[in-house]
Design an enzyme around this catalytic site. Structure first.
Site, mmCIF file in Angstrom:
data_model
loop_
_atom_site.group_PDB
_atom_site.id
_atom_site.type_symbol
_atom_site.label_atom_id
_atom_site.label_comp_id
_atom_site.label_asym_id
_atom_site.label_seq_id
_atom_site.Cartn_x
_atom_site.Cartn_y
_atom_site.Cartn_z
ATOM 1 N N LEU A 20 1.017 -1.244 0.255
ATOM 2 C CA LEU A 20 -0.051 0.213 0.276
ATOM 3 C C LEU A 20 0.856 1.565 0.025
ATOM 4 C CD1 LEU A 20 -3.097 -0.813 2.131
ATOM 5 C CD2 LEU A 20 -3.186 -0.930 0.241
ATOM 6 N N GLY A 21 1.905 1.089 1.230
ATOM 7 C CA GLY A 21 2.806 2.565 0.826
ATOM 8 C C GLY A 21 4.256 2.121 1.355
ATOM 9 N N GLU A 22 4.654 3.045 1.462
ATOM 10 C CA GLU A 22 5.851 2.904 2.803
ATOM 11 C C GLU A 22 5.818 4.460 2.894
ATOM 12 O OE1 GLU A 22 10.004 2.102 1.409
ATOM 13 O OE2 GLU A 22 10.718 1.337 3.243
ATOM 14 N N GLY A 23 5.948 3.480 4.525
ATOM 15 C CA GLY A 23 5.380 5.188 5.690
ATOM 16 C C GLY A 23 7.354 5.231 6.402
ATOM 17 N N VAL A 28 3.972 -1.199 4.307
ATOM 18 C CA VAL A 28 2.461 -1.897 4.569
ATOM 19 C C VAL A 28 2.281 -2.248 3.440
ATOM 20 C CG1 VAL A 28 -0.092 -0.759 5.146
ATOM 21 C CG2 VAL A 28 2.411 0.911 5.825
ATOM 22 N N LYS A 43 1.191 -3.595 8.797
ATOM 23 C CA LYS A 43 2.592 -2.508 8.735
ATOM 24 C C LYS A 43 3.753 -3.668 9.487
ATOM 25 C CE LYS A 43 2.263 1.461 9.252
ATOM 26 N NZ LYS A 43 1.672 3.575 10.097
ATOM 27 N N ASP A 136 2.808 12.667 16.334
ATOM 28 C CA ASP A 136 2.566 12.425 14.950
ATOM 29 C C ASP A 136 1.714 12.643 14.630
ATOM 30 O OD1 ASP A 136 4.378 12.708 13.060
ATOM 31 O OD2 ASP A 136 4.686 10.812 13.071
#
Ligand code: ATP
Length: 452
Positions: A20-23, A28, A43, A136
């Site tokens: 889904l993406g990277e944070g 994730v 995650k 955050d």
């Protein structure tokens, strides 16, 4: 059964699908829980290889987060160590508040804004009651589920895994939501930091663009002071004793109404209480929820009726909100010099944007006490254009400014590596040093080629 067997068994339960993406903390994935059929988001948090195995203190703390059950907090369904990584399993969410704010096809009514803020504060209130801070808060950490419910994500991760590393470009803009006490380096802070961030999000909902877009921590404070006036010691007595406190030139506060022309009096009153400088005087989340803004009409929109954003990955550049609304420019900070002597060899492109900030900060320290003109921050609204996109790794943030500058400026004079930009009409220097400071060397070259 050993801990390792146990974690393997749990890991087998989830069927990984696409990324889904990277944070900040890792990748994730979308996944299916084979036991329940539920779609989840996993995650994967890198914790590095440790001789003694996974960090069980972190694991224990994470398990505490599992107790934080609230309709406005994303549910941590499960967590387990696997191959040296911690895996956090969350309920799957469709989109986030950042996508809502930036989708220009969405009109947000006062009731919609109230609803989003109320859900944000309700989630925060639950955690603050349990003595957990978020630390955050930002619109892309406020996820939105299929029924319109807003839920806080990434709760407590900053505390458990340390503050996000601000060298990562995608984290740069978290500073826009940072409370002044954090920017002044306080070591002791409380729920007020989340209230400040929630106020920034409230402001962003009203303006449909990030409110205080500092380009460095120093500039962030400058933006804050330009918006609310430089705080006096009587207004915030502890400020003088904060580790990174430096005196800023006094600027009076502009009327809040001038920054939020469309907001109601109640909204402005709540906003001003959330943006109180002294964290001891700042309104608490619970008090904010009891503010008359929420009890007076219009009522908060039922979450199910909130306008739904287009699915995240379908948002196109052309859908983004144009930059509208008033400008906040930073006041000068006393005794600081931010302009570097030369630009050659100091390319600041792409993922190095934040290195620039680090350099600048260094320069400030090195030159404290000189009397050069302190910089004003460049605000993109002076060009009447859309704000920079939140940066991606390969994007040169300043390029856009340079391109826009092209339209307004007539020439760039380069003299002994000092660059002056001449304005078209007046033929006078335009945005001297501070503007140029924001440009990377290749953008400057581009300007020089065009006009020099
Ligand atoms: N529960 C979830 N459901 C669906 N997508 C999610 C969920 N949690 C995270 N994502 C998506 O995964 C991607 C990475 O999320 P993550 O929270 O790790 O980082 P981020 O929010 O993009 O950035 P940062 O780490 O700076 O907060 C994002 O696109 C995010 O929307």
């Amino acid at each position: 059964m050993t801990e390792l067997d146990l974690s393997k068994k749990v890991a087998d339960r989830y069927l990984k699908r696409e990324v889904l993406g990277e944070g900040t903390y890792g990748v994730v994935y979308k996944a299916i829980d084979t036991q329940t059929g539920q779609t989840v988001a996993i995650k994967k948090i890198r914790i590095g290889k440790q001789k003694e195995g996974v960090n069980f203190t972190a694991l224990r703390e994470i398990k505490l987060l599992k107790e934080l059950k609230d309709p406005n907090i994303i549910e941590l369904i499960d967590c387990f160590p696997h191959k040296g990584n911690l895996h956090l399993v969350f309920e799957f969410m469709e989109t986030d508040l950042e996508a809502v704010i930036r989708d220009r096809n969405i009109f947000l009514s006062p009731g919609d804004i109230k609803s989003y803020l109320q859900m944000t504060l309700k989630g925060l209130a639950h955690c603050h009651k349990k003595w957990v801070l978020h630390r955050d808060m930002k619109p892309n950490n406020l996820l939105i589920g299929p029924n319109g419910q807003l839920k806080l994500a990434d709760f407590g991760l900053a505390r458990i895994f340390g503050s996000p590393d601000r060298r990562f470009t995608h984290q740069v803009f978290a500073r826009w939501y940072r409370a002044p006490e954090l920017l002044f380096g306080t070591k002791q802070y409380g729920p007020g930091v989340d209230v400040w961030a929630a106020a920034c999000i409230f402001a962003e909902l009203l303006l449909r663009r990030p409110f205080l877009q500092g380009s460095s921590d120093i500039d962030q404070l400058g933006k804050i002071f330009a918006a609310f006036g430089t705080p006096s010691p009587s207004q915030w007595p502890d400020m003088l004793y904060l580790p990174d406190y430096v005196e800023y030139q006094y600027v009076p506060p502009p009327p809040l109404r001038s920054l939020f022309p469309m907001a109601t009096d109640d909204a402005l009153d709540l906003l001003s209480k959330m943006f109180t400088y002294d964290p001891k005087e700042r309104i608490s989340v619970q008090q904010a929820l009891e503010h008359r803004y929420f009890s007076c009409p219009p009522p908060p929109t039922d979450p199910e009726k909130l306008p739904r954003p287009a699915p995240k990955r379908e948002i196109k550049e052309s859908d983004l909100n144009p930059h509208e609304g008033p400008t906040v420019l930073s006041p000068a900070r006393k005794s600081r010099r931010v302009m570097r002597d030369g630009f050659e060899g100091n390319s600041l492109q792409g993922d190095k944007i934040d290195d620039n900030h680090a350099n600048l900060k260094q320069t400030v320290g090195d030159n404290a006490g000189t009397n050069d003109q302190a910089p004003m921050s460049l605000d993109f609204s002076v060009f009447g254009l859309k704000p920079p996109n939140r940066p991606t790794i390969n994007r040169c943030l300043t390029e856009e400014v340079a391109v826009q500058a092209d339209k307004h400026l007539t020439s760039v004079v380069v003299q002994r590596q000092k660059i002056t930009i001449i304005e078209e009409k007046s033929q006078k220097p335009y945005f001297p040093d501070p503007f140029v400071r924001n440009l990377c060397s290749s953008c400057i070259k581009k300007l020089v080629q065009v006009h020099g």
